[in-house]
Design an enzyme around this catalytic site. Structure first.
Site, mmCIF file in Angstrom:
data_model
loop_
_atom_site.group_PDB
_atom_site.id
_atom_site.type_symbol
_atom_site.label_atom_id
_atom_site.label_comp_id
_atom_site.label_asym_id
_atom_site.label_seq_id
_atom_site.Cartn_x
_atom_site.Cartn_y
_atom_site.Cartn_z
ATOM 1 N N CYS A 114 0.817 -1.227 0.000
ATOM 2 C CA CYS A 114 0.000 0.000 0.000
ATOM 3 C C CYS A 114 0.847 1.271 0.000
ATOM 4 O O CYS A 114 0.363 2.338 -0.370
ATOM 5 C CB CYS A 114 -0.969 -0.007 1.176
ATOM 6 S SG CYS A 114 -2.155 -1.351 1.071
ATOM 7 N N HIS A 250 -3.367 7.572 1.517
ATOM 8 C CA HIS A 250 -3.755 6.223 1.087
ATOM 9 C C HIS A 250 -5.166 5.984 1.615
ATOM 10 O O HIS A 250 -5.476 6.303 2.767
ATOM 11 C CB HIS A 250 -2.766 5.197 1.647
ATOM 12 C CG HIS A 250 -3.221 3.785 1.469
ATOM 13 N ND1 HIS A 250 -3.664 3.308 0.264
ATOM 14 C CD2 HIS A 250 -3.308 2.741 2.350
ATOM 15 C CE1 HIS A 250 -4.007 2.031 0.405
ATOM 16 N NE2 HIS A 250 -3.801 1.678 1.660
ATOM 17 N N ASN A 280 -10.062 0.034 -0.713
ATOM 18 C CA ASN A 280 -8.604 0.107 -0.613
ATOM 19 C C ASN A 280 -8.004 -0.511 -1.874
ATOM 20 O O ASN A 280 -8.058 -1.724 -2.064
ATOM 21 C CB ASN A 280 -8.150 -0.650 0.634
ATOM 22 C CG ASN A 280 -6.652 -0.581 0.863
ATOM 23 O OD1 ASN A 280 -5.896 -0.199 -0.029
ATOM 24 N ND2 ASN A 280 -6.224 -0.965 2.059
HETATM 25 O O1 UT7 Z 1 -3.950 -0.632 3.227
HETATM 26 C C1 UT7 Z 1 -3.149 -1.392 4.051
HETATM 27 C C2 UT7 Z 1 -3.362 -1.043 5.432
HETATM 28 N N1 UT7 Z 1 -4.608 -1.584 5.916
HETATM 29 C C3 UT7 Z 1 -5.348 -0.879 6.708
HETATM 30 O O2 UT7 Z 1 -5.028 0.260 6.931
HETATM 31 C C4 UT7 Z 1 -6.524 -1.509 7.363
HETATM 32 C C5 UT7 Z 1 -6.528 -1.163 8.804
HETATM 33 N N2 UT7 Z 1 -7.587 -1.693 9.580
HETATM 34 C C6 UT7 Z 1 -8.903 -1.379 9.425
HETATM 35 O O3 UT7 Z 1 -9.269 -0.675 8.504
HETATM 36 C C7 UT7 Z 1 -9.880 -1.862 10.472
HETATM 37 O O4 UT7 Z 1 -9.150 -2.472 11.506
HETATM 38 C C8 UT7 Z 1 -10.937 -2.864 9.935
HETATM 39 C C9 UT7 Z 1 -11.952 -2.126 9.048
HETATM 40 C C10 UT7 Z 1 -10.237 -3.957 9.174
HETATM 41 C C11 UT7 Z 1 -11.717 -3.475 11.111
HETATM 42 O O5 UT7 Z 1 -12.253 -2.481 11.957
HETATM 43 P P1 UT7 Z 1 -12.037 -2.590 13.545
HETATM 44 O O6 UT7 Z 1 -12.828 -1.496 14.139
HETATM 45 O O7 UT7 Z 1 -10.559 -2.577 13.802
HETATM 46 O O8 UT7 Z 1 -12.702 -3.964 13.920
HETATM 47 P P2 UT7 Z 1 -12.056 -5.281 14.538
HETATM 48 O O9 UT7 Z 1 -11.071 -5.894 13.602
HETATM 49 O O10 UT7 Z 1 -11.572 -4.964 15.901
HETATM 50 O O11 UT7 Z 1 -13.332 -6.225 14.604
HETATM 51 C C12 UT7 Z 1 -14.484 -5.898 15.345
HETATM 52 C C13 UT7 Z 1 -15.531 -6.976 15.149
HETATM 53 C C14 UT7 Z 1 -15.006 -8.394 15.300
HETATM 54 O O12 UT7 Z 1 -15.966 -9.138 16.000
HETATM 55 P P3 UT7 Z 1 -15.758 -9.458 17.551
HETATM 56 O O13 UT7 Z 1 -14.473 -10.238 17.636
HETATM 57 O O14 UT7 Z 1 -15.695 -8.132 18.245
HETATM 58 O O15 UT7 Z 1 -16.990 -10.252 17.874
HETATM 59 C C15 UT7 Z 1 -14.953 -8.900 13.869
HETATM 60 O O16 UT7 Z 1 -15.117 -10.300 13.786
HETATM 61 O O17 UT7 Z 1 -16.080 -6.900 13.827
HETATM 62 C C16 UT7 Z 1 -16.113 -8.200 13.246
HETATM 63 N N3 UT7 Z 1 -16.016 -8.074 11.787
HETATM 64 C C17 UT7 Z 1 -17.083 -7.923 10.991
HETATM 65 N N4 UT7 Z 1 -18.402 -7.858 11.244
HETATM 66 C C18 UT7 Z 1 -19.233 -7.694 10.209
HETATM 67 C C19 UT7 Z 1 -14.902 -8.076 11.032
HETATM 68 N N5 UT7 Z 1 -15.233 -7.927 9.734
HETATM 69 C C20 UT7 Z 1 -16.576 -7.828 9.691
HETATM 70 C C21 UT7 Z 1 -17.500 -7.660 8.642
HETATM 71 N N6 UT7 Z 1 -18.803 -7.586 8.948
HETATM 72 N N7 UT7 Z 1 -17.129 -7.533 7.341
#
Ligand code: UT7
Length: 323
Positions: A114, A250, A280
């Site tokens: 990225c 980005h 992304n």
């Molecule tokens: O470009 C390269 C660099 N990449 C990035 O910059 C990405 C960076 N990270 C992010 O954008 C965010 O961390 C995400 C969008 C990937 C996730 O958001 P988050 O607020 O960090 O959520 P999380 O990973 O802490 O997950 C929260 C909950 C989890 O459930 P539990 O364990 O709390 O029950 C996940 O299983 O959300 C759940 N979850 C989803 N729920 C519905 C994860 N993906 C999904 C989904 N739909 N698609």
């Protein structure tokens, strides 16, 4: 007097197929609402089955050349940022070179995931300043849809395909921050963080593999490292965040984009945002945002822009430039 790499053209290409968040509700335990509120993404483009990264890249390059009023004969080098090249080799850049009918000069790929476009821009700038090339096509192009695990809701809803390109041209400047062109760059990587974001396959492990990400860990690094790298690039240019007209970040997650702007003390009015429409697109996201930002009338000649990106590696960096 000092040499500067000035942006003289910009363009982009997005594949025709647009996929709204609602499409994922059919196959995954997810909702449009979750994707919008956690990432800011509303839709993304996916390449057709017979459409490759070099196809997208060549179309973006043609658009940038048209914008610059130049042809492939005027270009000395192509630097293409991608982690999803068509073939193991040759580089996607040489395939674009052939497609453009460019029969001289040189072309190569840069792989920094990225952060790829920031790395490509910094390297292209070095080629211009060292006199190895006068005009360089700098492209970011990706087909991340090819490395998604469609059963993993935490990653497959986040990425999209696309390409953007700039034409850089060596010009004389005064050596001050009032010059047009690239004013300063800052590149970083730290390989100890490999496990946070990687593809679990590759040539030497004999598979294509799928993208794996510990999203919340990457998120934490992003907000901390992006504002810092942007400020370092500005400082090297003798500037501060007060001088910035546009952050062109980005486009991974609206909350990272907002958090970085907040840390830099800038309002969202000074940020070009395309994540809602593109998702992304990895190395393509910054040149796509620059092209869309120019087309929409946001970015104007003379504006001070800082781009910043972070991704797998971890690799991150920033470029300060005057448009
Ligand atoms: O470009 C390269 C660099 N990449 C990035 O910059 C990405 C960076 N990270 C992010 O954008 C965010 O961390 C995400 C969008 C990937 C996730 O958001 P988050 O607020 O960090 O959520 P999380 O990973 O802490 O997950 C929260 C909950 C989890 O459930 P539990 O364990 O709390 O029950 C996940 O299983 O959300 C759940 N979850 C989803 N729920 C519905 C994860 N993906 C999904 C989904 N739909 N698609």
């Amino acid at each position: 007097m000092a040499g500067r790499s000035v942006v003289v053209g910009v363009g982009h290409y997005l594949p025709k197929r647009v996929v709204p968040n609602s499409e994922f509700e059919k196959t995954l335990d997810t909702t449009d609402e979750w994707i919008r509120t956690r990432s800011g993404i509303e839709r993304r483009h996916f390449a057709a089955d017979d459409e490759t990264t070099s196809d997208l890249a060549a179309k973006a390059a043609e658009a940038a050349l048209a914008d610059a009023g130049l042809t492939a004969d005027d270009i000395d080098a192509i630097v293409l940022a991608t982690s999803t090249a068509d073939l193991t080799f040759p580089s996607a850049a040489t395939m674009v070179q052939a497609r453009l009918g460019m029969n001289r000069g040189f072309a190569f790929d840069v792989q920094a995931v990225c952060a790829g476009f920031v790395y490509a821009l910094s390297n292209a700038n070095a080629l211009v300043l060292s006199g190895q090339a006068r005009r360089v096509l700098v492209i970011g192009a990706e087909t991340f849809s090819r490395i998604m695990d469609w059963t993993d809701r935490s990653t497959c809803v986040l990425f999209g395909d696309g390409a953007g390109a700039l034409v850089l041209e060596g010009q004389e400047g005064q050596g001050t921050s009032d010059d047009r062109g690239i004013l300063a760059t800052d590149l970083n990587s730290d390989g100890r963080y490999k496990d946070l974001l990687y593809v679990d396959g590759g040539v030497s492990t004999q598979s294509t593999g799928h993208l794996r990400m510990q999203g919340n860990q990457v998120f934490r690094h992003a907000v901390e490292k992006l504002a810092k790298t942007a400020e370092v690039a500005l400082e090297r240019a003798g500037l501060t965040t007060d001088d910035v007209d546009w952050i062109v970040p980005h486009q991974a997650n609206i909350r990272i984009i907002q958090g970085t702007a907040r840390k830099m003390g800038l309002p969202m009015d000074n940020v070009v945002v395309t994540v809602q429409d593109h998702g992304n697109t990895s190395a393509a996201s910054i040149p796509l945002a620059l092209s869309v930002g120019k087309q929409s009338g946001q970015i104007k000649q003379g504006d001070l822009i800082v781009t910043e990106a972070i991704g797998g590696g971890l690799a991150w960096g920033a470029v300060a430039l005057r448009w």
